[in-house]
Motif scaffolding. Structure first.
Motif, PDB file in Angstrom:
ATOM      1  N   GLY B  21      47.393   4.198 -33.998  1.00  0.00           N
ATOM      2  CA  GLY B  21      46.148   3.663 -34.525  1.00  0.00           C
ATOM      3  C   GLY B  21      46.364   2.282 -35.083  1.00  0.00           C
ATOM      4  O   GLY B  21      47.030   1.464 -34.473  1.00  0.00           O
ATOM      5  N   TRP B 285      44.348  11.231 -39.174  1.00  0.00           N
ATOM      6  CA  TRP B 285      43.500  10.365 -38.356  1.00  0.00           C
ATOM      7  C   TRP B 285      42.186  11.016 -37.939  1.00  0.00           C
ATOM      8  O   TRP B 285      41.306  10.349 -37.410  1.00  0.00           O
ATOM      9  N   ARG B 305      35.581   7.879 -31.262  1.00  0.00           N
ATOM     10  CA  ARG B 305      37.027   7.700 -31.310  1.00  0.00           C
ATOM     11  C   ARG B 305      37.744   9.048 -31.300  1.00  0.00           C
ATOM     12  O   ARG B 305      38.718   9.229 -30.615  1.00  0.00           O
ATOM     13  N   TYR B 307      39.893  10.560 -33.110  1.00  0.00           N
ATOM     14  CA  TYR B 307      41.339  10.598 -33.298  1.00  0.00           C
ATOM     15  C   TYR B 307      41.753  11.984 -33.802  1.00  0.00           C
ATOM     16  O   TYR B 307      40.973  12.677 -34.443  1.00  0.00           O
ATOM     17  N   VAL B 338      45.594   9.092 -30.590  1.00  0.00           N
ATOM     18  CA  VAL B 338      44.518   8.922 -29.612  1.00  0.00           C
ATOM     19  C   VAL B 338      44.521  10.095 -28.643  1.00  0.00           C
ATOM     20  O   VAL B 338      45.556  10.445 -28.088  1.00  0.00           O
TER      21      VAL B 338
END
Lengths: 531, 413
Positions: B21, B285, B305, B307, B338
């Motif tokens: 990240g 995250w 996103r 995460y 990710v």
């Protein structure tokens, strides 16, 4: 200690070098992409406006940058392709000047009103054109596409003589970069010693006739074999086309030079011919709706006369509930003016003006689904023809009646130039099929690649061509395939053409070159910079 | 022995820094050289960051550590189907740290830390193939952390403090994959905001079961950087009243970016001249679900996103070669947060291996100079971002690396 310092520095330096990331299989070195049997170091593209990147009714820089030859050249660069130069215009406004006087219109842009509703395409007026035709560009150009060129123009010497542009005897676009006043396009192309060529020519040999509504001559009918006598709106004789194309291929493919030829798509599936419906007269339009009873009353008497004379199919009637077809003049119909005059003369409603009425409707009928109204007719349908009104007044008709008889497409039949009737479409299609047979035969005989762009355009016009961001169709403005002139492709459609060519190069020449993503190419340009 | 150690050091050298990240784990030169371990290492004022609880075990009354690194990153991209390739041209990242601790009495120390634990600086060629996702981004955050540490006994201590975070962001990307103005310039949007502040906290504990063995725990809270009324600039949109075309010019934006919480557990063991350390980081995250931008002109942008929480495993080694020279080396394994399908080129990082090394040289008994460097080797990855607003996936092969030399000073008295 000093020794150690040196060690540290050396290791630090090594570390920095090792820091550069590297792919296991870099595409530059992996050999995935290859030019196959082709030498793409000098690519020369020949053709007309489609090759030049003409769009939105004009030639301008971004259109040229998104031309299929330029897109191809960027892909060719991955497999040994060389520099690709184009005779770029001076701006993006698109018009051009000759001796300071504007002779070519600016491009069209899509305009929206203050409420955010689309108004439609209009001529861009945000900037004056700055391209001066008589400013000769230096050097030679890989993109030899010349807007307006017909097949026989490519070998015509003097086609780029700037002195003849004003008289419309030479082409203003070629005049900008022809090597000499007497040069021909093909000679200037060959002088670059191309290692590879593309040729997409012949579209204008039928398109001019089509966009003029078939007002030109079909030389397959006239049998005229001398293209020097052809007008811009004529259909080229099939034999002339074959002879011309053979000559071009002989010159281009000489010495085993490799290349690709593109065939000719149907012109009548272009949005220029498919956008305006044959029934544009809507009763929802209050101005038109108010006139319908009177119009039908008048036409009723005319329809009786048609029936009496044995032509009941020519009857004209407007619906109060559905959109009606426009009234057109069909020059292929038997002209019944004199008989109609006699019949109408007996009706007191017409009396002395019977000859005038009869002449107006001697070859009139309502349009059918088989007739194609051209794009520009939308601006005139339902409008009064002021010249006609004056003529009628001159013939002694009262002003209000003269006005009633002069509404274009409603009371005054649309002239030939606004509509392609089935006979004209047949003439176009017959010529196109003959031209395409010539192109395919010569490609085969010379071992050249052939891209059947005609079938892709058919697909675009019948359901559309999918890409990763949607679908590309032939619908005007919204479809994404055609620019605002309704004839020329958008950048996104140029990307499709480039991909079609790359497919053909793979099957014919074993060239494995990556295709482009049509989704990253734009479509029509919106702008409110109009007067 | 010394030569052997040097050899080991230099073989394992190279970088440690980034975590996945936009976490930049370079919070101390000595720790960095040891794979960025430190939650259970009592060595310097770097403990303000790594574990405030340990400050009370420092021998000296006053401890100061300052340092800075230069981080050179490079990312390359290619797509073997389209033939498109690109390489970033990032400027040098410069994480800084300044720590000080002061022993107030036998059972309490206070400290102050200023450090930069988050950041991302990625500059792709303008209008490159992924420009609808990012042209360039520059994120940074400065944390200011006053700290207090209490010794409960010789075996156990706790510490912690509030964190005042100051964030800034500059981000530019194109409106979509093709839109241009009349002259073909790509329509794009820039957001720019700085001085965004918020509060967080950190807490740590240290347990020393034997003279040579330490266990450490540290937790740093999530801090959300909320930009409100930041500057946004719309550029190169065509001049149109088309409701789909926003007007050019300045407007403002609101957005929120989480700086996720991090939990660290670790152990260190000292044997003669050797010190071994292991840290386990858990980075939360999953707080980063979506980057949502809303502009005052009515435009909004939703960027999923999703995460996932990720872990980093860190190993560090220190050898006190002479009275004046300490040598360090480290390794770590950093997992990317990710998930497949969410690989956006603004933080193009995959799982990575970090290698670090460094040396401290005591100029005097009070002042030492610390040097570190790391090399981070990312695994080449075939990845894509499948949630762009037009629904079209953007992917390819990414490979990246980071290298970071750093220098610092440690002062104690």
């Amino acid at each position: 200690m000093i020794k150690n310092t040196i060690k540290y520095v050396a290791i630090l330096a090594l570390g920095l070098v090792a820091c550069e990331p590297e792919f296991d299989n870099p595409i530059e070195e992996s050999g995935t992409f290859t030019s196959g049997d082709l030498d793409l170091s000098t690519y020369v593209a020949l053709g007309n406006s489609l090759t030049a990147g003409f769009a939105d009714g004009a030639l301008y820089i971004t259109g040229q940058e998104n031309s299929y030859p330029n897109i191809l050249a960027q892909q060719f660069a991955l497999v040994g392709g060389g520099e690709f130069t184009q005779p770029l215009m001076a701006d993006n406004a698109g018009g051009a000047l000759l001796g300071g006087t504007q002779i070519l219109d600016n491009r069209r842009v899509l305009v929206f009103d203050a409420d955010g509703e689309p108004v439609g395409p209009q001529i861009y007026t945000g900037a004056a054109p700055t391209t001066e035709i008589s400013n000769k560009l230096e050097g030679s150009f890989n993109n030899m596409g010349v807007p307006g060129a017909k097949s026989y123009h490519l070998a015509a010497e003097g086609y780029g003589n700037v002195a003849d542009v004003a008289d419309e005897l030479a082409n203003p676009y070629f005049a900008r970069f022809a090597s000499t006043a007497n040069a021909s396009i093909i000679a200037d192309a060959l002088a670059q010693n191309p290692t590879f060529f593309s040729l997409w020519i012949g579209n204008n040999d039928i398109l001019g006739y089509a966009t003029s509504g078939g007002t030109g001559e079909d030389h397959n009918q006239t049998g005229n074999l001398d293209p020097r006598t052809y007008g811009s709106d004529d259909i080229t004789n099939n034999g002339v086309f074959a002879q011309t194309y053979t000559g071009l291929i002989e010159a281009l493919a000489a010495g085993g030079r490799k290349g690709i030829v593109l065939n000719l798509p149907s012109v009548t599936s272009l949005p220029f011919f498919t956008t305006v419906p044959f029934t544009p007269l809507s009763p929802l339009n209050p101005d038109f709706a108010a006139q319908i009873p009177t119009l039908n009353e008048t036409y009723d008497k005319l329809n009786q006369a048609f029936a009496f004379l044995g032509f009941p199919e020519r009857a004209i009637q407007f619906s109060t509930t559905a959109a009606s077809a426009v009234v057109i003049k069909d020059e292929s119909l038997t002209d019944i003016t004199s008989n109609l005059t006699m019949v109408l003369a007996g009706d007191p409603v017409f009396g002395p003006i019977a000859p005038i009425i009869a002449a107006q409707y001697g070859q009139a009928r309502q349009a059918t689904a088989n007739d194609l109204l051209i794009l520009t007719s939308s601006a005139i349908i339902g409008q009064p023809d002021t010249d006609r009104i004056q003529d009628l007044i001159g013939l002694g008709i009262p002003e209000d009646l003269a006005a009633q008889l002069s509404v274009k497409g409603v009371s005054l039949p649309l002239e030939d130039q606004w509509v392609l009737i089935p006979a004209e479409q047949t003439a176009i299609e017959n010529a196109r099929n003959a031209f395409n047979a010539t192109i395919a035969g010569l490609a085969e005989a010379n071992g050249l690649a052939l891209y059947d762009v005609a079938s892709d355009l058919t697909q675009a016009a019948n359901g559309g061509i999918p890409f990763d961001g949607g679908i590309i169709t032939s619908e005007f403005v919204r479809g994404g395939g055609f620019s605002l002139d309704g004839v020329h492709p958008t950048p996104r459609a140029h990307a499709l053409v480039a991909n079609g060519i790359l497919s053909a190069l793979k099957s014919t020449y074993n060239a494995n070159i990556p295709k482009v993503d049509p989704g990253v190419y734009g479509t029509v340009t919106v702008s409110n910079d109009v007067n | 022995m010394k030569k052997l150690l040097l050899l080991v050091l230099f073989i394992t050298v190279t970088a440690v820094t980034y975590a996945g990240g936009y976490r930049v784990s370079v919070q101390g030169q000595r720790a960095m050289a040891m794979g960025h371990t430190g939650v259970a290492v009592v060595n310097s004022a770097e403990l303000v960051f790594f574990n405030p609880a340990g400050l009370v075990y420092l021998e000296n009354k006053l401890n100061v550590s300052v340092g800075a690194s230069g981080i050179f990153t490079d990312v390359i991209y290619q797509n073997s189907e389209t033939g498109i390739s690109a390489e970033t041209d990032n400027s040098v990242g410069t994480p800084l740290n300044l720590y000080a601790s002061y022993r107030v009495n036998d059972w309490m120390s206070v400290g102050l830390g200023v450090y930069t634990p988050y950041g991302s600086e990625v500059t792709w060629p303008t209008d490159w193939a992924g420009s609808h996702l990012v042209n360039n981004i520059d994120l940074s955050a400065i944390f200011i952390q006053p700290t207090v540490s209490f010794k409960i006994s010789d075996y156990f201590s706790i510490g912690g403090g509030p964190i005042y975070a100051i964030g800034s962001v500059n981000f530019n990307r194109n409106a979509d994959r093709f839109a241009t103005d009349f002259d073909g310039n790509r329509s794009n949007i820039t957001i720019d905001d700085g001085g965004i502040t918020n509060w967080g906290w950190t807490i740590g504990a240290m347990f020393n079961p034997t003279e040579n063995l330490r266990l450490g725990f540290n937790y740093r809270s999530e801090i959300d950087i909320k930009a409100e009324g930041g500057d946004a600039t719309f550029a190169n949109f065509p001049n149109s009243t088309n409701p789909l075309v926003p007007p050019n010019g300045a407007t403002t934006f609101d957005a929120e970016l989480p700086l996720p919480a991090e939990l660290t557990l670790g152990v260190s063991y000292e044997h003669k001249k050797w010190l071994f350390a292991f840290d386990y980081n858990r980075q939360f995250w999953n707080a980063y679900e979506s980057l949502n931008l809303s502009f005052a002109n009515g435009v909004s942008s939703i960027n999923p996103r999703q995460y996932k929480n990720s872990s980093v495993y860190r190993f560090g080694l220190q050898y006190q070669a002479t009275e004046k020279i300490a040598l360090r080396a480290g390794y770590y394994r950093d997992e990317s947060p990710v998930q497949p399908g969410f690989f956006a080129p603004e933080t193009p990082r995959n799982d990575s291996d970090g290698f670090s090394g460094g040396v401290s040289y005591a100029i005097t008994s009070r002042l030492a100079i610390d040097a570190s460097f790391f090399y981070l080797k990312f695994q080449e990855v075939d990845a894509s971002y499948d949630f762009a607003s037009d629904g079209v996936s953007f992917g390819g092969t990414y490979e990246s690396s980071a290298f970071g030399p750093g220098l610092g000073l440690t002062y104690k008295m």
